[in-house]
Enzyme design. Structure first.
Site, mmCIF file in Angstrom:
data_model
loop_
_atom_site.group_PDB
_atom_site.id
_atom_site.type_symbol
_atom_site.label_atom_id
_atom_site.label_comp_id
_atom_site.label_asym_id
_atom_site.label_seq_id
_atom_site.Cartn_x
_atom_site.Cartn_y
_atom_site.Cartn_z
ATOM 1 N N TYR A 98 -68.067 0.629 -14.084
ATOM 2 C CA TYR A 98 -68.401 0.182 -15.425
ATOM 3 C C TYR A 98 -68.168 -1.325 -15.537
ATOM 4 C CZ TYR A 98 -70.209 0.663 -19.882
ATOM 5 O OH TYR A 98 -71.051 0.496 -20.944
ATOM 6 N N ARG A 151 -79.754 -5.066 -25.120
ATOM 7 C CA ARG A 151 -78.545 -5.899 -25.163
ATOM 8 C C ARG A 151 -77.501 -5.263 -24.251
ATOM 9 N NH1 ARG A 151 -73.640 -4.961 -27.972
ATOM 10 N NH2 ARG A 151 -73.510 -4.241 -25.863
ATOM 11 N N LYS A 169 -71.608 5.171 -18.115
ATOM 12 C CA LYS A 169 -70.863 5.750 -19.252
ATOM 13 C C LYS A 169 -70.655 7.238 -19.045
ATOM 14 C CE LYS A 169 -69.947 2.783 -22.454
ATOM 15 N NZ LYS A 169 -69.729 2.289 -23.785
ATOM 16 N N GLU A 240 -76.544 3.360 -27.014
ATOM 17 C CA GLU A 240 -75.768 2.424 -26.204
ATOM 18 C C GLU A 240 -76.564 1.158 -25.918
ATOM 19 O OE1 GLU A 240 -72.635 3.252 -25.165
ATOM 20 O OE2 GLU A 240 -72.512 1.231 -24.359
ATOM 21 N N ASP A 241 -75.953 0.022 -26.194
ATOM 22 C CA ASP A 241 -76.543 -1.275 -25.836
ATOM 23 C C ASP A 241 -77.957 -1.492 -26.368
ATOM 24 O OD1 ASP A 241 -74.134 -1.882 -24.776
ATOM 25 O OD2 ASP A 241 -74.790 -2.109 -22.714
ATOM 26 N N ASP A 263 -71.826 3.797 -29.758
ATOM 27 C CA ASP A 263 -70.548 3.411 -29.170
ATOM 28 C C ASP A 263 -70.223 1.936 -29.400
ATOM 29 O OD1 ASP A 263 -68.213 4.126 -27.650
ATOM 30 O OD2 ASP A 263 -69.008 2.786 -26.110
ATOM 31 N N ASP A 264 -71.246 1.087 -29.386
ATOM 32 C CA ASP A 264 -70.982 -0.352 -29.552
ATOM 33 C C ASP A 264 -70.423 -0.636 -30.940
ATOM 34 O OD1 ASP A 264 -72.185 -1.065 -26.997
ATOM 35 O OD2 ASP A 264 -74.018 -0.342 -27.951
ATOM 36 N N ASN A 403 -67.679 -8.828 -23.291
ATOM 37 C CA ASN A 403 -67.866 -8.371 -21.907
ATOM 38 C C ASN A 403 -69.055 -9.096 -21.275
ATOM 39 O OD1 ASN A 403 -65.905 -6.295 -22.009
ATOM 40 N ND2 ASN A 403 -67.333 -5.024 -23.171
HETATM 41 P P1 NAI Z 1 -74.203 -8.614 -31.246
HETATM 42 O O1 NAI Z 1 -75.332 -9.296 -30.599
HETATM 43 O O2 NAI Z 1 -74.447 -7.518 -32.221
HETATM 44 O O3 NAI Z 1 -73.281 -9.706 -31.981
HETATM 45 C C1 NAI Z 1 -72.940 -10.951 -31.479
HETATM 46 C C2 NAI Z 1 -72.422 -11.780 -32.640
HETATM 47 O O4 NAI Z 1 -71.879 -12.991 -32.116
HETATM 48 C C3 NAI Z 1 -73.494 -12.171 -33.647
HETATM 49 O O5 NAI Z 1 -73.015 -11.974 -34.955
HETATM 50 C C4 NAI Z 1 -73.682 -13.662 -33.396
HETATM 51 O O6 NAI Z 1 -74.075 -14.372 -34.546
HETATM 52 C C5 NAI Z 1 -72.277 -14.045 -32.973
HETATM 53 N N1 NAI Z 1 -72.220 -15.331 -32.305
HETATM 54 C C6 NAI Z 1 -73.096 -15.873 -31.434
HETATM 55 N N2 NAI Z 1 -72.707 -17.120 -31.121
HETATM 56 C C7 NAI Z 1 -71.562 -17.360 -31.795
HETATM 57 C C8 NAI Z 1 -70.693 -18.471 -31.901
HETATM 58 N N3 NAI Z 1 -70.926 -19.581 -31.206
HETATM 59 N N4 NAI Z 1 -69.613 -18.369 -32.702
HETATM 60 C C9 NAI Z 1 -69.370 -17.239 -33.388
HETATM 61 N N5 NAI Z 1 -70.165 -16.161 -33.322
HETATM 62 C C10 NAI Z 1 -71.247 -16.221 -32.548
HETATM 63 O O7 NAI Z 1 -73.301 -8.071 -30.080
HETATM 64 P P2 NAI Z 1 -72.120 -6.984 -30.151
HETATM 65 O O8 NAI Z 1 -72.620 -5.654 -29.816
HETATM 66 O O9 NAI Z 1 -71.359 -7.131 -31.413
HETATM 67 O O10 NAI Z 1 -71.240 -7.447 -28.924
HETATM 68 C C11 NAI Z 1 -70.582 -8.705 -28.930
HETATM 69 C C12 NAI Z 1 -69.682 -8.766 -27.736
HETATM 70 O O11 NAI Z 1 -68.687 -7.767 -27.849
HETATM 71 C C13 NAI Z 1 -70.411 -8.530 -26.405
HETATM 72 O O12 NAI Z 1 -69.987 -9.483 -25.468
HETATM 73 C C14 NAI Z 1 -69.958 -7.182 -25.998
HETATM 74 O O13 NAI Z 1 -69.844 -7.083 -24.605
HETATM 75 C C15 NAI Z 1 -68.601 -7.086 -26.635
HETATM 76 N N6 NAI Z 1 -68.220 -5.704 -26.833
HETATM 77 C C16 NAI Z 1 -66.962 -5.352 -26.430
HETATM 78 C C17 NAI Z 1 -66.545 -4.071 -26.473
HETATM 79 C C18 NAI Z 1 -65.140 -3.755 -26.073
HETATM 80 O O14 NAI Z 1 -64.416 -4.602 -25.732
HETATM 81 N N7 NAI Z 1 -64.690 -2.558 -26.113
HETATM 82 C C19 NAI Z 1 -67.469 -3.002 -26.865
HETATM 83 C C20 NAI Z 1 -68.748 -3.475 -27.379
HETATM 84 C C21 NAI Z 1 -69.095 -4.795 -27.335
#
Ligand code: NAI
Length: 547
Positions: A98, A151, A169, A240-241, A263-264, A403
């Site tokens: 993963y 994504r 997953k 997912e994603d 899940d996200d 991530n």
């Molecule tokens: P998303 O695309 O829905 O959201 C990303 C957000 O970041 C958007 O609101 C965007 O405007 C914001 N953003 C972009 N540039 C920015 C900046 N310079 N400053 C502040 N905000 C900024 O993506 P999602 O699904 O919310 O995922 C975001 C991250 O969280 C990914 O890297 C993902 O891998 C991670 N994630 C971690 C998990 C975990 O740790 N368990 C589980 C799911 C996601």
């Protein structure tokens, strides 16, 4: 659980069936009875010895991608051995099957392709999705993980290459919660891609077309959901994603129609929320007094905040008061009421303040107790920001959840270094323990694998017709309860992965209890000993005796 289907196959066919193959562990009696004599080297070995060989070979591989390829081919050869190796070495192997390695594997999918795994449904299949689902050989599918690859982790649009994600997953569903491999169905919906690199890569295996949008795309998703209801009516569907605009829409659209979750949004929320609960056991402050500053207002960030708000409301705040304790910074700065560009899911969190773009100024004005990074922006928690958090908090809570590891908002080392070792830190992808000023810190990994397998098992056990927020709240609390005082002393806010089956069982119990309480369970009557019943459903990766 006994094999779901007792296969009556022999000889080479048996050796080439990964769900039944035992390789060199077939006994003398089995070799005679099943036509295997001569098809295997003479010495009969144990599963333990086979594990030793696998680990020895695995550790000799020079890159994590090579290790991934090796593990996937083991899964293709001998599923039981694969799951035993994964389950008994989760700390080492989860980051290979993963995040972070799976991200690399997805990027290279067309280049490292050996054998297909999972079900591919493309936009050319409109009108035929039910018949494609009929092609899936296991009719007992109970958990479906589906992506459209738009994504993938923090890596963007990887389209058909995203298949690594549902496959990975579901491997975790089996390893962590004992969902039988035959009950798992990975699906990738290939609706095209906007990724130029893939569109021009001769080895790319998906459709060479731009992404579908609008009504045609929505109709395809609708058809998929209906086809699943027809072919696998008891299956849980995990989204997912998907890109964030679609993820929110589909969750809202389908959550009250079918058994589904995202899940996200919800899994991440529960795992982060459990981390916050544990952190508060260290700071000894109530949730309702926390002020959380989120970097990233996407699926992960707002999903976490929604659950935090629900938790604060349970502690006596009104929803409005709770929301005022969650501020967001997105790519355009502070999420404020005067902004006209706000997506629907951000609006409830918009604050009545002037727009501020300077992150430090936001911290000074809000004085947060926690920073939650879900922005996909590496290094956005700068030295100055971390120092400022340490100045205003005795124990600042710093979660860098993006991530893979390369996308984390800060490294574990920086979090401890710039807060003089006072940060309560968790990340999305794993970081090695950090030694600072002679102390060892064990960074927590807010890994969704703590939550979704257990929730899935609870849904399967109770045959719940829906998945609710109440289940995720209960799951988060169950996870936090599994963190021991000893873990907390080391700064570790999640239990060790070695305890994952115990953790998943506890979460499955909590989830199933909610399903029964909310009248959503179809497995009736409720088993008198729910715990024993849940354990009896769990797949153990041990060889069966065939004769
Ligand atoms: P998303 O695309 O829905 O959201 C990303 C957000 O970041 C958007 O609101 C965007 O405007 C914001 N953003 C972009 N540039 C920015 C900046 N310079 N400053 C502040 N905000 C900024 O993506 P999602 O699904 O919310 O995922 C975001 C991250 O969280 C990914 O890297 C993902 O891998 C991670 N994630 C971690 C998990 C975990 O740790 N368990 C589980 C799911 C996601």
């Amino acid at each position: 659980m006994a094999p779901l289907t007792l296969k009556k196959i022999t000889g080479p066919e048996l050796l080439h069936d990964p769900s039944a193959n035992k390789g060199t562990a077939f006994t003398e009696k089995e070799r005679d009875a099943l036509g295997l004599r001569g098809l295997l080297p003479p010495r009969v070995t144990t599963q333990e010895l086979q594990m030793e060989r696998v680990l020895d070979n695995l550790r000799k591989k020079s890159s994590t991608l090579e290790k991934y390829i090796y593990l996937v081919s083991l899964q293709d050869r001998n599923e039981t051995l694969f799951y035993r190796v994964v389950l008994e070495n989760l700390d080492e192997i989860m980051p290979l099957i993963y995040t972070p390695t799976v991200g690399w594997a997805c990027q290279e999918y067309g280049h490292i392709f050996r054998r297909p795994r999972g079900l591919f449904i493309s936009s050319r299949d409109t009108g035929k999705i039910a018949s494609i689902l009929k092609n899936w050989p296991n009719r007992q599918a109970r958990v479906i993980v589906v992506t459209d690859g738009e994504r993938i982790l923090g890596l963007g649009d990887l389209a058909a290459n995203g298949m690594g994600i549902p496959v990975g997953k579901l491997a975790l569903y089996t390893a962590c919660a004992g969902i039988h491999p035959a009950q798992c169905l990975p699906v990738t919906l290939d609706v095209g891609t906007e990724n130029e690199k893939l569109l021009t890569d001769p080895l790319y295996l998906g459709l060479r077309q731009r992404r579908l949008h609008g009504a045609v795309y929505d109709d395809l998703i609708d058809e998929f959901i209906s086809a699943v209801q027809q072919e696998f009516p008891n299956a849980l569907i995990q989204f997912e994603d998907f890109a964030n605009h679609n993820a929110f829409r589909f969750l809202k659209k389908y959550r009250n129609q079918v058994c589904t979750f995202n899940d996200d949004i919800q899994g991440t929320a529960a795992v982060a929320f459990a981390g916050i609960y544990s952190a508060l056991r260290i700071t000894r402050k109530p949730l309702k007094e926390q002020k959380l500053l989120f970097f990233g207002a996407g699926e992960a960030g707002t999903g976490i905040a929604d659950l935090v708000v629900a938790g604060m409301v349970e502690e006596g705040l009104t929803e409005a008061e709770a929301r005022r304790r969650c501020w967001f910074i997105d790519s355009s700065g502070l999420v404020v009421k005067s902004r006209m560009d706000l997506a629907e899911h951000k609006v409830p969190y918009a604050v009545d303040r002037p727009l501020i773009n300077d992150h430090l100024a936001v911290i000074d004005s809000f004085a947060p107790t926690a920073l939650i990074g879900a922005s996909g922006q590496p290094g956005i928690f700068t030295e100055t920001i971390l120092q400022r958090m340490a100045k205003i908090n005795e124990r600042p809570i710093i979660f860098a959840l993006s991530n893979p590891t390369s996308m984390a908002e800060c490294t574990a080392e920086d979090a401890y270094r710039y807060t003089e070792g006072r940060a309560i830190f968790a990340s999305g992808s794993p970081f090695a323990p950090v030694t600072s000023n002679g102390r060892i810190f064990v960074p927590g990994q807010g890994n969704n694998a703590y939550i979704f397998p257990g929730v899935g098992l609870g849904v399967v056990a109770s045959q719940s017709r829906r998945v609710t927020d109440g289940m995720f709240l209960a799951a988060a609390r169950a996870l936090a309860r599994e963190v021991s005082e000893k873990d907390l002393e080391m700064g570790r806010i999640y239990p060790p992965l070695a305890k994952i089956r115990q953790v998943s069982t506890a979460i499955a119990m909590a989830t199933a209890e909610v399903a029964y309480r909310q009248g959503l369970a179809s497995h009736l009557p409720k088993p008198a000993h729910l715990h024993t019943y849940i354990e009896s459903l769990m797949y153990e990766p041990r060889y069966e005796n065939y004769v």
